[in-house]
Design an enzyme around this catalytic site. Structure first.
Site, PDB file in Angstrom:
ATOM      1  N   ASP A   1     -10.286  -2.518   5.636  1.00 40.25           N
ATOM      2  CA  ASP A   1      -9.457  -1.874   4.630  1.00 40.25           C
ATOM      3  C   ASP A   1      -8.703  -2.936   3.829  1.00 40.25           C
ATOM      4  OD1 ASP A   1      -8.157   0.656   3.598  1.00 40.25           O
ATOM      5  OD2 ASP A   1      -6.385  -0.409   4.327  1.00 40.25           O
ATOM      6  N   GLU A  38     -13.166  -3.600   1.372  1.00 41.38           N
ATOM      7  CA  GLU A  38     -12.722  -3.376  -0.003  1.00 41.38           C
ATOM      8  C   GLU A  38     -12.345  -4.726  -0.609  1.00 41.38           C
ATOM      9  OE1 GLU A  38     -10.557   0.821  -0.337  1.00 41.38           O
ATOM     10  OE2 GLU A  38      -9.648  -0.463   1.173  1.00 41.38           O
TER      11      GLU A  38
END
Length: 542
Positions: A227, A256
């Site tokens: 994340d 990400e």
């Protein structure tokens, strides 16, 4: 076993084996949340049967739901070989002792992006959160069942911040060491959650490495999705990759390639998408192909290629090539990136929607007001055809094969079950959607031309044909990737009318046309032109 003792390992755990994987290019990733996936399960034990046998899950919202026959059967029938489970470590915002009904009515639904204890399974997904051994054993049972079905398990990890900084274990251990501060002495907030961890600090880096290794060794996890990877420094991400390689190089790592705010660390030293060339064998999501297809993240009402609005063709071509350098992609016309950021196509995650954004159906509804269901289905299938014929690694949100919607909610992390749950009745209502997804996934699996996995070979094999407004076509030539088909033509037509496309002369067998896929053939065409139906894909070979 002596009375009163217990083991945290299910029977046969010592024989559990990671499903084989020759290349990351072979992955088909299915992102899911335990509760979303299973809480409303009530139909369709065997997808595709004429008469559906009704069944309910014994473990709605729990780890154990993913060991049940209906769940494993659905995933296997669809054809995915990896599930990306949303954060399943212990997170802070949920009352682990709340019942299913209470959790639906109280404002405490969450996906788990509020870390508390990074190395402990979340208790609300276990059948008995009061017993520490239960959550461990049931998590392992879930992994074991998926492994037996040939499905890898990828864990979503959130090391970039903690839920409560002041009372976090990091802060209590060594105040201010584990968190970054800005030049004016305030805590930096690159996570958008009030703080950001300092991965560059030796003890934080060591913690992340040991945590990842623990999940691999103790729970047999097969991959990690980071994340806000753009909050972590490049050196730490590479150190994690190196440590994982010593255990099993096939374990996949991606994240990400951005942060949620400015970080108190130089951007050229962070795990941003632009820095992926400095992180070998680590992948990132492509917002280029995502937003080229459906429109920008920043405006739910603005459409793009799928809405019949020209201008995103070059961005779509960039995504189809796997975000690598390609001589036929003009980077000056690509959204977000003006230079290629992937050195290999396996560093690019190809997708059109995920958990923390409007799902594909909702986005089509908001960007094309009043869209009829027939058109919505056509565009939905067209979008996924672009994803699964790209050279990147395909990724779909759980339930997209069921025409999932979330009633227009953009970020439903605090929404109740009525918004987030999968509507399993859609298997019966729209069987043609599941059938297309299933056949599309199997087409990719059966034909290595769509998953070459090497940048230079992609450049040698992938030719883009003449591009038109809202139409992209390409050829995979010369038995690309060792494919049994000599030449493959793919045409993606988002226009509201039939389009004519020029192709190399020859006799072709059509395998995808007007919302249907059949690898045995749907007919044949001969000559130098094709007529492609509105808002659909056409795939053919010779």
């Amino acid at each position: 076993m002596p009375e009163g003792s217990y083991s945290t390992d299910p029977f046969g755990w010592d024989r559990d084996q990671r499903p084989p994987l020759k290349s990351p290019a072979d992955l088909v990733i299915y992102e899911m949340h335990h509760r979303d996936f299973s809480v409303a399960r009530n139909v369709n034990l065997n997808p595709g049967e004429v008469i559906m046998r009704r069944t309910t899950t014994r473990y709605p919202g729990k780890f154990l739901a993913l060991m049940e026959q209906w769940a494993v059967g659905h995933l296997k029938a669809l054809g995915v070989n990896a599930v990306h489970i949303l954060p399943s470590f212990d997170f802070a915002s949920i009352d682990e002792f709340a019942s299913i009904d209470e959790a639906d009515t109280r404002p405490q639904y969450n996906w788990g992006y509020d870390p508390l204890n990074y190395n402990v399974p979340e208790g609300s997904y276990s059948t008995d959160p009061r017993d520490p051994a239960t959550r461990i054993r049931e998590f392992k049972t879930m992994v074991q069942a998926l492994h037996k079905a040939g499905i890898r398990v990828i864990l979503d990890v959130v090391y970039n911040h903690t839920y409560d900084m002041k009372r976090s274990n990091f802060q209590l251990t060594w105040p201010d060491y584990y968190y970054r501060k800005t030049a004016d002495g305030n805590y930096s907030n690159g996570s958008g959650c009030g703080n950001e961890t300092a991965s560059e600090q030796p003890l934080m880096r060591a913690y992340m490495i040991e945590s990842v290794k623990y999940w691999i060794n103790e729970y047999h996890i097969d991959g990690f999705r980071f994340d806000l990877m753009g909050v972590h420094d490049i050196e730490t991400m590479n150190a994690i990759r190196e440590a994982v390689d010593q255990i099993d190089p096939s374990i996949f790592i991606y994240g990400e390639g951005w942060s949620a705010g400015d970080c108190a660390y130089p951007s050229d030293r962070l795990g941003m998408k632009a820095n992926i060339p400095q992180m070998p064998r680590i992948a990132a999501f492509s917002d280029e192909i995502r937003d080229a297809l459906r429109g920008p993240f920043s405006d739910d009402t603005k459409g793009a290629f799928l809405a019949g609005k020209p201008g995103e063709e070059e961005s779509l071509k960039f995504g189809i090539a796997g975000c690598i350098a390609h001589p036929q992609v003009n980077m000056d016309r690509v959204n977000y990136s003006k230079v290629p950021w992937a050195t290999q196509p396996t560093q690019m995650i190809s997708y059109v929607s995920c958990h923390d954004d409007m799902c594909l159906v909702d986005r089509l509804k908001t960007s094309i007001p009043g869209i009829p269901m027939e058109r919505l289905i056509r565009l939905d299938l067209l979008a996924q055809t672009a994803v699964f014929t790209s050279q990147g690694i395909p990724f779909i949100l759980s339930g997209e094969e069921l025409l999932r919607d979330k009633k227009g909610v953009h970020n439903s992390f605090e929404s109740p079950d009525s918004i987030n749950q999968l509507n399993w009745n859609n298997l019966e209502r729209y069987p043609e959607v599941f059938d297309y997804y299933q056949r599309l996934i199997h087409l990719r699996k059966n034909h290595p031309a769509f998953r070459i996995g090497d940048a230079e070979k992609v450049r040698q094999s992938l030719d883009f044909l003449t591009t038109q407004p809202c139409l992209v076509a390409f050829r995979l030539k010369g038995h690309a990737g060792g494919d049994p088909w000599e030449d493959i033509i793919v045409v993606l037509n988002a226009n509201a009318e039939t389009k004519t496309v020029e192709v190399p002369a020859g006799k072709y067998t059509v395998v995808c046309q007007d919302g249907k896929i059949d690898e045995q053939g749907l007919g044949s065409v001969e000559g130098t032109t094709l007529k492609v139906a509105p808002q659909s894909a056409m795939i053919l070979y010779r």
